[in-house]
Design a protein around this motif. Structure first.
Motif, PDB file in Angstrom:
ATOM      1  N   ALA A 201      -7.334  13.955   3.156  1.00  0.00           N
ATOM      2  CA  ALA A 201      -6.462  14.105   1.996  1.00  0.00           C
ATOM      3  C   ALA A 201      -5.131  13.396   2.211  1.00  0.00           C
ATOM      4  CB  ALA A 201      -6.226  15.589   1.707  1.00  0.00           C
ATOM      5  N   LEU A 202      -4.632  13.373   3.433  1.00  0.00           N
ATOM      6  CA  LEU A 202      -3.347  12.736   3.712  1.00  0.00           C
ATOM      7  C   LEU A 202      -3.385  11.259   3.346  1.00  0.00           C
ATOM      8  CD1 LEU A 202      -0.504  13.082   5.124  1.00  0.00           C
ATOM      9  CD2 LEU A 202      -1.606  12.048   7.102  1.00  0.00           C
ATOM     10  N   ASP A 203      -4.452  10.572   3.711  1.00  0.00           N
ATOM     11  CA  ASP A 203      -4.550   9.149   3.409  1.00  0.00           C
ATOM     12  C   ASP A 203      -4.560   8.901   1.901  1.00  0.00           C
ATOM     13  OD1 ASP A 203      -4.698   8.443   6.146  1.00  0.00           O
ATOM     14  OD2 ASP A 203      -6.830   8.911   6.157  1.00  0.00           O
ATOM     15  N   VAL A 204      -5.228   9.784   1.167  1.00  0.00           N
ATOM     16  CA  VAL A 204      -5.267   9.649  -0.287  1.00  0.00           C
ATOM     17  C   VAL A 204      -3.872   9.852  -0.871  1.00  0.00           C
ATOM     18  CG1 VAL A 204      -6.230  10.582  -2.420  1.00  0.00           C
ATOM     19  CG2 VAL A 204      -7.674  10.376  -0.394  1.00  0.00           C
ATOM     20  N   GLN A 205      -3.152  10.867  -0.375  1.00  0.00           N
ATOM     21  CA  GLN A 205      -1.813  11.133  -0.890  1.00  0.00           C
ATOM     22  C   GLN A 205      -0.858   9.980  -0.563  1.00  0.00           C
ATOM     23  OE1 GLN A 205      -1.261  13.513  -2.869  1.00  0.00           O
ATOM     24  NE2 GLN A 205      -2.878  15.002  -2.505  1.00  0.00           N
ATOM     25  N   ILE A 206      -0.982   9.413   0.626  1.00  0.00           N
ATOM     26  CA  ILE A 206      -0.130   8.283   0.985  1.00  0.00           C
ATOM     27  C   ILE A 206      -0.465   7.072   0.121  1.00  0.00           C
ATOM     28  CG2 ILE A 206       0.295   6.577   2.812  1.00  0.00           C
ATOM     29  CD1 ILE A 206       0.382   8.898   4.782  1.00  0.00           C
ATOM     30  N   SER A 207      -1.746   6.887  -0.169  1.00  0.00           N
ATOM     31  CA  SER A 207      -2.142   5.795  -1.062  1.00  0.00           C
ATOM     32  C   SER A 207      -1.507   5.970  -2.441  1.00  0.00           C
ATOM     33  CB  SER A 207      -3.666   5.744  -1.170  1.00  0.00           C
ATOM     34  OG  SER A 207      -4.072   4.746  -2.081  1.00  0.00           O
ATOM     35  N   ARG A 208      -1.505   7.192  -2.952  1.00  0.00           N
ATOM     36  CA  ARG A 208      -0.867   7.468  -4.254  1.00  0.00           C
ATOM     37  C   ARG A 208       0.633   7.211  -4.188  1.00  0.00           C
ATOM     38  NH1 ARG A 208      -2.635  10.470  -8.295  1.00  0.00           N
ATOM     39  NH2 ARG A 208      -0.610  11.504  -8.420  1.00  0.00           N
ATOM     40  N   LEU A 209       1.256   7.648  -3.101  1.00  0.00           N
ATOM     41  CA  LEU A 209       2.699   7.457  -2.955  1.00  0.00           C
ATOM     42  C   LEU A 209       3.051   5.980  -2.868  1.00  0.00           C
ATOM     43  CD1 LEU A 209       5.441   8.815  -2.638  1.00  0.00           C
ATOM     44  CD2 LEU A 209       4.966   9.060  -0.188  1.00  0.00           C
ATOM     45  N   ARG A 210       2.252   5.224  -2.145  1.00  0.00           N
ATOM     46  CA  ARG A 210       2.503   3.782  -2.055  1.00  0.00           C
ATOM     47  C   ARG A 210       2.460   3.114  -3.422  1.00  0.00           C
ATOM     48  NH1 ARG A 210      -1.182   2.397   3.275  1.00  0.00           N
ATOM     49  NH2 ARG A 210       0.527   2.287   4.813  1.00  0.00           N
ATOM     50  N   LYS A 212       3.435   4.217  -6.062  1.00  0.00           N
ATOM     51  CA  LYS A 212       4.641   4.540  -6.830  1.00  0.00           C
ATOM     52  C   LYS A 212       5.899   3.867  -6.293  1.00  0.00           C
ATOM     53  CE  LYS A 212       2.902   8.958  -8.545  1.00  0.00           C
ATOM     54  NZ  LYS A 212       3.137  10.410  -8.712  1.00  0.00           N
ATOM     55  N   ILE A 213       5.896   3.486  -5.012  1.00  0.00           N
ATOM     56  CA  ILE A 213       7.142   2.937  -4.457  1.00  0.00           C
ATOM     57  C   ILE A 213       7.011   1.522  -3.918  1.00  0.00           C
ATOM     58  CG2 ILE A 213       7.945   5.264  -3.850  1.00  0.00           C
ATOM     59  CD1 ILE A 213       7.411   4.566  -0.909  1.00  0.00           C
ATOM     60  N   GLU A 214       5.798   1.042  -3.735  1.00  0.00           N
ATOM     61  CA  GLU A 214       5.616  -0.289  -3.175  1.00  0.00           C
ATOM     62  C   GLU A 214       5.385  -1.321  -4.281  1.00  0.00           C
ATOM     63  OE1 GLU A 214       6.081  -0.861  -0.115  1.00  0.00           O
ATOM     64  OE2 GLU A 214       5.560   0.930   1.048  1.00  0.00           O
ATOM     65  N   ASP A 215       6.013  -2.486  -4.160  1.00  0.00           N
ATOM     66  CA  ASP A 215       5.739  -3.570  -5.102  1.00  0.00           C
ATOM     67  C   ASP A 215       4.303  -4.048  -4.959  1.00  0.00           C
ATOM     68  OD1 ASP A 215       8.306  -3.498  -6.153  1.00  0.00           O
ATOM     69  OD2 ASP A 215       9.081  -4.953  -4.701  1.00  0.00           O
ATOM     70  N   ASP A 216       3.810  -4.053  -3.718  1.00  0.00           N
ATOM     71  CA  ASP A 216       2.421  -4.426  -3.448  1.00  0.00           C
ATOM     72  C   ASP A 216       1.827  -3.372  -2.523  1.00  0.00           C
ATOM     73  OD1 ASP A 216      -0.033  -5.503  -2.901  1.00  0.00           O
ATOM     74  OD2 ASP A 216       0.724  -7.355  -1.969  1.00  0.00           O
ATOM     75  N   PRO A 217       1.148  -2.364  -3.075  1.00  0.00           N
ATOM     76  CA  PRO A 217       0.611  -1.291  -2.235  1.00  0.00           C
ATOM     77  C   PRO A 217      -0.355  -1.775  -1.161  1.00  0.00           C
ATOM     78  CG  PRO A 217       0.533  -0.671  -4.555  1.00  0.00           C
ATOM     79  CD  PRO A 217       0.881  -2.124  -4.512  1.00  0.00           C
ATOM     80  N   ALA A 218      -0.974  -2.940  -1.381  1.00  0.00           N
ATOM     81  CA  ALA A 218      -1.895  -3.480  -0.380  1.00  0.00           C
ATOM     82  C   ALA A 218      -1.147  -4.073   0.812  1.00  0.00           C
ATOM     83  CB  ALA A 218      -2.798  -4.543  -1.008  1.00  0.00           C
TER      84      ALA A 218
END
Length: 240
Positions: A201-210, A212-218
């Motif tokens: 679940a932590l990885d999924v939550q961090i993916s969601r957070l990215r 919202k705050i990263e210009d390029d989540p990848a």
């Protein structure tokens, strides 16, 4: 002074399960509103605050995933525990991607539900504890401002809705800049000792957070993956 009972909404279209959960949770110290439709949920949330929502995944009409997605899109941050008749990891990941904070198969022991809800309540209390989190009320990074006391993230003055889990993660990162942290350490910080071993679940939550705050989540510049360790927060975006 006695602490007030946690206020819980149970939304399930199955009357037998709904009533069983209401009785069991009430017997374990919760104040419960048991309902069977999204319309009732919306009215309750508009009228008064609640500590958590227990949400059935599969329902006729607007299902649990759609409800979860809609609540998060509207900025609703109530902690959500998703219930499903199946224990498939795919269902769990999709639920977390939609913004759920936790997930439990209906076949689980009801005591597990009580434990999860109590853990959610403890995490809510931790959000307001300066002893746990420190005294810095405002943290700035890039174009973002994280206001701890108001539980709010802004980008250039515009508010960005965060779920409770996303807020807790970002708060831990902000309190530990440039410090590589393992998944277990992060989960201990945001979920206490209640997290499961190998909980993704932590990885999924961090993916969601990215997202919202990263210009390029990848190719994240704020929340970076440290291979073999976990994650690290770089408030300057990696620039000197």
């Amino acid at each position: 002074m006695n602490e007030r009972a946690p206020r819980i909404i149970v939304l399930d279209d199955d009357a037998e399960i709904r009533n069983m959960l209401r009785r069991y949770l009430t017997d374990n110290g919760f104040e419960v509103q048991a309902i069977d439709s999204a319309e009732q949920l919306d009215r309750l949330l508009q009228r008064e605050p609640f500590d958590a929502l227990v949400l059935d995944l599969m329902m006729p009409g607007e299902d649990g995933l759609s409800i979860c997605r809609r609540l998060r899109a509207s900025g609703q941050t109530i902690p959500i525990l998703m219930l499903t008749a199946r224990g498939d990891s795919i269902d769990r990941i999709i639920g977390l991607e939609m913004g759920a904070d936790d997930y439990l198969p209906k076949t689980s022991d009801p005591r597990e539900l009580v434990a999860r809800l109590k853990a959610m309540r403890r995490r809510q209390s931790m959000l307001h504890s300066t002893q746990v989190w420190g005294n810095d009320e405002v943290t700035e990074f890039g174009p973002f401002t994280l206001n701890i006391s108001r539980m709010e993230l802004q980008r250039d003055g515009a508010s960005i809705p965060l779920t409770n889990m996303e807020f807790q993660l970002l708060r831990v990162f902000a309190a530990n800049p440039r410090r590589p942290m393992s998944r277990d350490h992060l989960q201990d910080k945001v979920k206490g000792k209640d997290h499961e071993a190998m909980d993704r679940a932590l990885d999924v939550q961090i993916s969601r957070l990215r997202r919202k705050i990263e210009d390029d989540p990848a190719a994240p510049c704020y929340i970076r993956t440290v291979w073999g360790v976990g994650y690290m927060f770089t408030p300057d975006g990696g620039h000197a």
